[in-house]
Design an enzyme around this catalytic site. Sequence first.
Site, mmCIF file in Angstrom:
data_model
loop_
_atom_site.group_PDB
_atom_site.id
_atom_site.type_symbol
_atom_site.label_atom_id
_atom_site.label_comp_id
_atom_site.label_asym_id
_atom_site.label_seq_id
_atom_site.Cartn_x
_atom_site.Cartn_y
_atom_site.Cartn_z
ATOM 1 N N GLU A 46 -8.705 -18.188 -51.568
ATOM 2 C CA GLU A 46 -10.112 -18.554 -50.969
ATOM 3 C C GLU A 46 -10.839 -18.148 -52.121
ATOM 4 O O GLU A 46 -9.729 -17.718 -53.498
ATOM 5 C CB GLU A 46 -10.717 -16.787 -50.847
ATOM 6 C CG GLU A 46 -10.988 -16.871 -48.806
ATOM 7 C CD GLU A 46 -11.530 -17.657 -48.206
ATOM 8 O OE1 GLU A 46 -12.632 -18.307 -48.850
ATOM 9 O OE2 GLU A 46 -11.375 -18.110 -47.205
ATOM 10 N N GLU A 92 -10.707 -20.348 -40.163
ATOM 11 C CA GLU A 92 -11.475 -19.483 -40.472
ATOM 12 C C GLU A 92 -12.885 -19.293 -40.378
ATOM 13 O O GLU A 92 -13.844 -18.339 -41.288
ATOM 14 C CB GLU A 92 -11.061 -19.289 -41.682
ATOM 15 C CG GLU A 92 -11.171 -17.949 -43.392
ATOM 16 C CD GLU A 92 -12.405 -18.312 -44.218
ATOM 17 O OE1 GLU A 92 -13.096 -17.480 -44.865
ATOM 18 O OE2 GLU A 92 -13.203 -18.841 -43.766
ATOM 19 N N ASP A 124 -10.136 -25.815 -41.886
ATOM 20 C CA ASP A 124 -11.440 -26.303 -41.530
ATOM 21 C C ASP A 124 -12.988 -25.490 -42.673
ATOM 22 O O ASP A 124 -12.752 -24.788 -43.594
ATOM 23 C CB ASP A 124 -12.145 -24.950 -40.244
ATOM 24 C CG ASP A 124 -11.837 -23.785 -40.165
ATOM 25 O OD1 ASP A 124 -10.893 -23.123 -41.470
ATOM 26 O OD2 ASP A 124 -12.598 -23.057 -39.529
ATOM 27 N N HIS A 180 -20.051 -23.335 -50.025
ATOM 28 C CA HIS A 180 -21.106 -23.748 -48.178
ATOM 29 C C HIS A 180 -22.153 -24.497 -49.220
ATOM 30 O O HIS A 180 -23.175 -24.518 -48.309
ATOM 31 C CB HIS A 180 -21.472 -22.389 -47.096
ATOM 32 C CG HIS A 180 -19.888 -21.431 -47.401
ATOM 33 N ND1 HIS A 180 -20.100 -20.814 -46.312
ATOM 34 C CD2 HIS A 180 -18.752 -21.856 -47.839
ATOM 35 C CE1 HIS A 180 -19.189 -20.807 -45.912
ATOM 36 N NE2 HIS A 180 -18.407 -21.653 -46.382
#
Length: 379
Positions: A166, A137, A72, A352
Site C-alpha cells: 500500500e 481490496e 484491482d 484514488h
Amino acid sequence: MPADDYPVTELTKALIARPSVTPLDEGCQTLMAERLSAIGFNIEPMVFEDTTNMWARRGNEGPVFCFAGHTDVVPTGDVSRWHTPPFVPTIIDGYLYGRGAADMKGSLAAMVIATECFVAKHPDHNGSIAFLITSDEEGPFINGTTRVIDTLEARNEKITWALVGEPSSTLKLGDVVKNGRRGSLTGNLTVKGIQGHVAYPHLADNPIHKAAPFLAELSQMHWDNGNEFFPPTSFQIANINGGTGASNVIPGALDVMFNFRYSTEVTADILIERVEALLKAHELDYDISWIFNGLPFLTGDGPLLDATRIAIRQVTGYETDPQTTGGTSDGRFIAPTGAKVLELGPVNATIHKVNECVKVDDLEQLALCYEVILEQLLC
C-alpha cells in the site's frame, strides 16, 4: 539506463494498461504469475465468485516472507479531467500517470522485479517467498484476502512476515511505513417513528427529532486517549437518510451509518456496549446492525521492522517513520494469523484521484528496498 526503461517501469506500465476496476483483474495476476513461475514459484489461483486471487510460493520451509497486494483499482472518475487516458500509461516529466500507478500496480511490479533480482543472486535462499494477490481490496473485501487466508489457515500454512505494498509514503518514498492500523467498526442504525402529515404532528412521531439529541451526544463522546502507538479512537457519522423528499411528510424512519476507527485502548465490544446503552438512555425505538471491518494490529520492533528500516536507510539515505494512522488495508486480515505485517509503498498524494501518478525513480528505489528486505530476512 534511462528511467523510462527500468524493468520495474515497464512492468508497471503493462499492469496499468489492464483496466482492472474492482473486482476485475483483467489478466494482471496472469502476467505476474508468468514472471514468478519462471523463477520457481508454484502458482495457485484461488477464484471465489467474482474475485480473482493468487497464492504463489517459492520454497517449502519457514520462515515465510509474503508480499501482499491487490490488482484491482478504483474507478477513474471523469475521464475528461485526466491529462492522459487513465489506462494508457504515460510518462510526463519523470512521473508515470495512470489509474493504479501508486495504488498499487507500481508496488506489484516492484515486488516482482525485487524477487527476480533476489532469486538470481540467492537461488538457495533460506525459507520461502510468497505472493498473496487479490482483485477485491478496493471493493467489498469479501472474496479476496480474507478467503485466501481462510484457505491457508485450514491447511496450517503460516505466514511469518507480510509486506503489503500500500502507498504508505507521504512526501518522499519511504518517509513513512505503516506498522499497524486502527480497528474499524461500522454501525447501521434505524430509528423508528410514525409517518404522518407535518400539519398533524400529534398523529405522528418524528424519528429525526427523536434521534437528534442522541446523535449530538454520541458525536461528542470521549472514547479513549489513544497511546504511544495509536491516536485516540474517532467516531464519524457517514450517512443520514430520512424522509420521502416531500416537505409535508413526517418520515417514518431515520437511517444512520457511522464508523469508529479505534485504538487498542478499547475493543469493538466496548464501543457497541456504550452506543447501545446511550440508545436505551434516550428511549429510542431502533434496530442496529454492526459490521466488523478489522481489528487493530501493531508490528513492533523485530526482524521485519528492522529489515525495513535498514532497506530504506540503505536505498534512500534517510530514516523512516513507523505510523499507524490512515485507513485500513488487507493487512488486517493477515495480522490475526500471528504474522508480522508492515506496509511500504509509493507516495500516496494522488491515490484514488484524477491524474494518479508515481515518480518513475521511486519505482526503481522501491524495488531496491524490497530486495534489501528480502536479503535481510532470508539470507
